[in-house]
Every structure is written in structure tokens, then in C-alpha cells.
Write a protein that holds these residues in place. Structure first.
Motif, PDB file in Angstrom:
ATOM      1  N   UNK A  81      -2.177  -1.052  38.743  1.00 48.88           N
ATOM      2  CA  UNK A  81      -2.397   0.293  38.169  1.00 48.88           C
ATOM      3  C   UNK A  81      -1.772   0.443  36.790  1.00 48.88           C
ATOM      4  N   UNK A  82      -2.030  -0.530  35.931  1.00 50.44           N
ATOM      5  CA  UNK A  82      -1.372  -0.522  34.623  1.00 50.44           C
ATOM      6  C   UNK A  82      -2.151   0.294  33.594  1.00 50.44           C
ATOM      7  N   UNK A  83      -1.440   1.269  33.015  1.00 50.31           N
ATOM      8  CA  UNK A  83      -1.986   2.024  31.892  1.00 50.31           C
ATOM      9  C   UNK A  83      -1.040   1.824  30.722  1.00 50.31           C
ATOM     10  N   UNK A  84      -1.611   1.603  29.530  1.00 43.83           N
ATOM     11  CA  UNK A  84      -0.785   1.497  28.335  1.00 43.83           C
ATOM     12  C   UNK A  84      -1.374   2.422  27.275  1.00 43.83           C
ATOM     13  N   UNK A  85      -0.547   3.367  26.840  1.00 45.01           N
ATOM     14  CA  UNK A  85      -0.994   4.298  25.782  1.00 45.01           C
ATOM     15  C   UNK A  85      -0.260   3.988  24.495  1.00 45.01           C
ATOM     16  N   UNK A  86      -0.979   4.032  23.380  1.00 41.89           N
ATOM     17  CA  UNK A  86      -0.338   4.027  22.063  1.00 41.89           C
ATOM     18  C   UNK A  86      -0.540   5.437  21.534  1.00 41.89           C
ATOM     19  N   UNK A  87       0.520   6.192  21.364  1.00 47.24           N
ATOM     20  CA  UNK A  87       0.473   7.639  21.114  1.00 47.24           C
ATOM     21  C   UNK A  87      -0.497   8.252  22.129  1.00 47.24           C
ATOM     22  N   UNK A  88      -1.656   8.739  21.710  1.00 47.15           N
ATOM     23  CA  UNK A  88      -2.512   9.367  22.725  1.00 47.15           C
ATOM     24  C   UNK A  88      -3.653   8.447  23.164  1.00 47.15           C
ATOM     25  N   UNK A  89      -3.839   7.331  22.437  1.00 45.53           N
ATOM     26  CA  UNK A  89      -4.970   6.466  22.757  1.00 45.53           C
ATOM     27  C   UNK A  89      -4.621   5.511  23.903  1.00 45.53           C
TER      28      UNK A  89
END
Lengths: 229, 126
Positions: free
Chosen positions: A6-14
Motif C-alpha cells: 500500500x505504498x503512496x509517495x507524494x511530492x508536495x501535492x502530486x
């Protein structure tokens, strides 16, 4: 063995990765394919411990990934940067001093295979030979996981072929797992065990390549056309 | 590089066919040792896992034999060698005949065509 849960990676909002689940097992050469900006490099950096997931967890051989995972993961960046005052030989010695699993004998064996001059300076090498040097440095480590980010990018066919042959010769598929991101599918068509396709931060397919050929009579390129539509 | 194999058929099967052809043509002799898995992988640019599968599949049908610590060897069994010759011959003929029939050639057309072709070829070579 690598697991992303269940990996999510956000850069700021993206969102670079969106709820990714992935399991990769030892003894395989695996290709990670997808367009630019689809999340390939982010996936590799998360496994290498260079980035942290916003949500979910990444494990290598059961161990939760932190910066310390560099002990079991060899990571080849797509960047092309070296200490300009080092020779090839000094660069290899420097790597040996940084990683206790670095195998000097193996490094020189691969160097010879790649026909590189140990006395030359990386900054004076052609782009192709710098590409070869990067392979020497990544494959000379005795680690369970090797990550190669775009090892063929911008290199001519001769160099790409020598890298493919280097992989066949020097990877220990009894003990190692190799994950490669690439756009050069033709180059890797005959050496990949598995292919993982990623699009807009989501895994849209994961297949054993010989099974694709056996069950659907299609190769990787046909498969990609099918799933990317 | 990858052009040696086409991508729509499992590479382990294509590699097995290649080795069978080498046995039939005599490029590999009965009892001869095959190159190691890595050597073969390097020669044809194929993943060692795939080469190892090819060797295993050939072993299952007794075309090769793996001797512990020594390597993999072409069989010396006359019966097996004869049956590979037959099998490959039938495979190629089947493909040829199928294509001819799909285009509407009759069995007589095929037979006479093949006869003429071979006798002409014989004259040219003589």
C-alpha cells in the motif's frame, strides 16, 4: 525479496506512486517499464532507502527500508556524476571503501570484460564507457538486491549490448534480484524473467515474460501496447 | 541482438529447437558436452534462468543428460537421436504443407513442385 505494501509517495501535492502493492522475488531479472514521470525512478529510490513513502511500507528481505538498507541494495542512479579528480582505479577503490560487500576482484574482472582502462579518468571517458563503469560499480557488490535506473539510456547499441552481456555474466541469479528501469525494451526482451508496467503511479501489470509468450504468444512490446491501450 | 529469437514464442523453446538443429546438423555430436549455462546465455544473449530451463526441458525428453559436477551432454542414444531427426523433419514439412494448402495448392501441385525444385537444384549443384 522486495515487498511494497500500500505504498503512496507524494511530492508536495502530486502523487508519484498511488497505493502500490508489489512483490519481487530473488533469482530474477525484472524490468520496470513505463513512460517518463510514471513513477519508475521513485519506486527504485524507495527501495534504495533514498526516499520515504508517504504511506505504506517497503521491505527488503523482511527488513523495513531506511537509509541503512544501502548495506543490502546496490543502486545505480540515472545520473552521470563522478569525482573528476579520480581515475577509474581510484573510483573503484573509493567504492570499495564505502561498501564492505564490494568485491574488488569481481570489479576488476568486470572492468576487464568491459575493456576499460583503470588509469583513465571518468571525465575523459566517452559517455558509453562511463555507462560501462557504472555497471562495473553496481555489479561488483555482493548484495541481494541490485537496482539499475535507466542503464541503457542514451548509449549506442554496442555499449547497450556490452551491458546486457555484463548482466548475463556477472549477476548471481542464485542469490540476487535485479530490477531495471528502461525504455529500451528490445534490448532486454530476451533477458528479463518478469516485467512490471507502471502508469501514473499505479502498477497496471506484472507478468512472467516466458508465460506471456507461452500463453498469449506475445512479447513485451505487444503486451505493453495491449495494457497501455 | 535479440533478433536471434522472436518475441512471440517462449525463448526456452526457441533455444531448445536451436540445440536440436545443431544436433541434427552434426554441429553438436552425440556425447558432446554443451557449453555451460552462462556461456550459452552469453552467446545468444539470454537470461541464464531461461538457458537452464532449456537444458532441463531437453533433459526431460532425454535429448541431453546432466552429469553431476561435469556438465550437460548430448545423448548417445540412437533411438532418441533418430526421433529428433524425424520430429524436426515433420515439423518443417507440416508448416510448408499448411502454407501451400492455405493458398489452394493441391497435393499433386505440392508433390510435383517439390520434385521439380529438387531435381533442378540437383542439376545446378552437379
Amino acid at each position: 525479496m522486495i515487498t511494497l505494501t500500500n505504498v503512496t509517495k507524494k511530492y508536495s501535492s502530486k502523487k508519484a506512486l498511488d497505493n502500490v502493492n508489489l512483490e519481487l522475488t530473488v533469482g530474477k531479472l525484472i524490468g520496470l517499464v513505463g513512460e517518463n514521470g510514471s513513477g519508475k525512478s521513485t519506486t527504485l529510490k524507495l527501495i534504495a532507502g533514498l526516499k520515504h513513502p508517504t504511506k505504506g511500507e517497503v521491505r527488503v528481505n523482511g527488513e523495513l527500508v531506511t537509509r541503512r538498507i544501502a548495506d543490502s541494495v546496490s543502486y545505480l542512479s540515472e545520473l552521470d556524476e563522478y569525482y573528476s579528480f579520480f581515475t577509474v582505479e581510484k573510483t573503484i577503490e573509493f567504492y570499495a571503501s564505502q561498501f564492505k560487500d564490494f568485491d574488488l576482484d569481481k570489479a576488476y574482472e568486470i572492468l576487464k570484460f568491459m575493456k576499460l582502462d583503470p588509469k583513465s579518468k571518468p571525465k575523459h571517458l566517452s559517455k558509453g564507457n562511463r555507462g560501462r563503469l557504472k555497471i562495473v560499480l553496481s555489479l561488483a557488490r555482493n548484495v541481494p538486491v541490485i537496482l539499475l535506473d535507466e542503464p541503457f539510456s542514451g548509449l549506442d547499441p554496442m555499449v547497450r549490448n556490452s551491458i546486457v552481456k555484463g548482466l548475463i555474466s556477472f549477476i548471481d541469479l542464485e542469490k540476487q534480484l535485479v530490477l531495471i528501469t528502461t525504455h529500451e525494451i528490445r534490448e532486454v526482451e530476451s533477458i528479463l524473467d518478469e516485467v512490471v508496467a507502471i502508469k501514473d503511479g499505479s502498477i497496471i501489470g506484472h507478468h512472467n515474460v516466458e508465460d506471456l509468450r507461452e500463453e498469449k504468444q506475445i512479447g513485451i512490446v505487444d503486451w505493453m501496447e495491449e495494457i497501455y491501450g | 541482438m535479440a533478433d536471434m529469437f522472436h518475441s512471440q514464442k517462449p525463448i526456452y523453446q526457441q533455444l531448445a529447437d536451436r540445440i536440436k538443429k545443431q544436433i541434427i546438423s552434426g554441429e553438436l555430436s552425440p556425447g558432446e558436452k554443451l557449453p555451460s549455462i552462462r556461456e550459452t546465455g552469453l552467446e545468444v544473449n539470454v537470461n541464464p534462468n531461461t538457458v537452464s530451463r532449456t537444458y532441463r526441458e531437453l533433459e526431460m525428453v532425454n535429448i541431453v543428460e546432466t552429469k553431476r559436477g561435469q556438465g550437460t551432454f548430448v545423448t548417445e542414444d540412437e533411438g532418441v537421436l533418430r526421433s529428433i531427426r524425424e520430429e524436426m523433419k515433420n515439423e518443417i514439412i507440416t508448416i510448408f504443407v499448411q502454407e501451400m494448402q492455405e493458398m489452394g495448392y493441391t497435393n499433386d501441385d505440392i508433390q510435383s513442385g517439390l520434385g521439380e525444385f529438387l531435381s533442378k537444384k540437383g542439376e545446378n549443384e552437379a
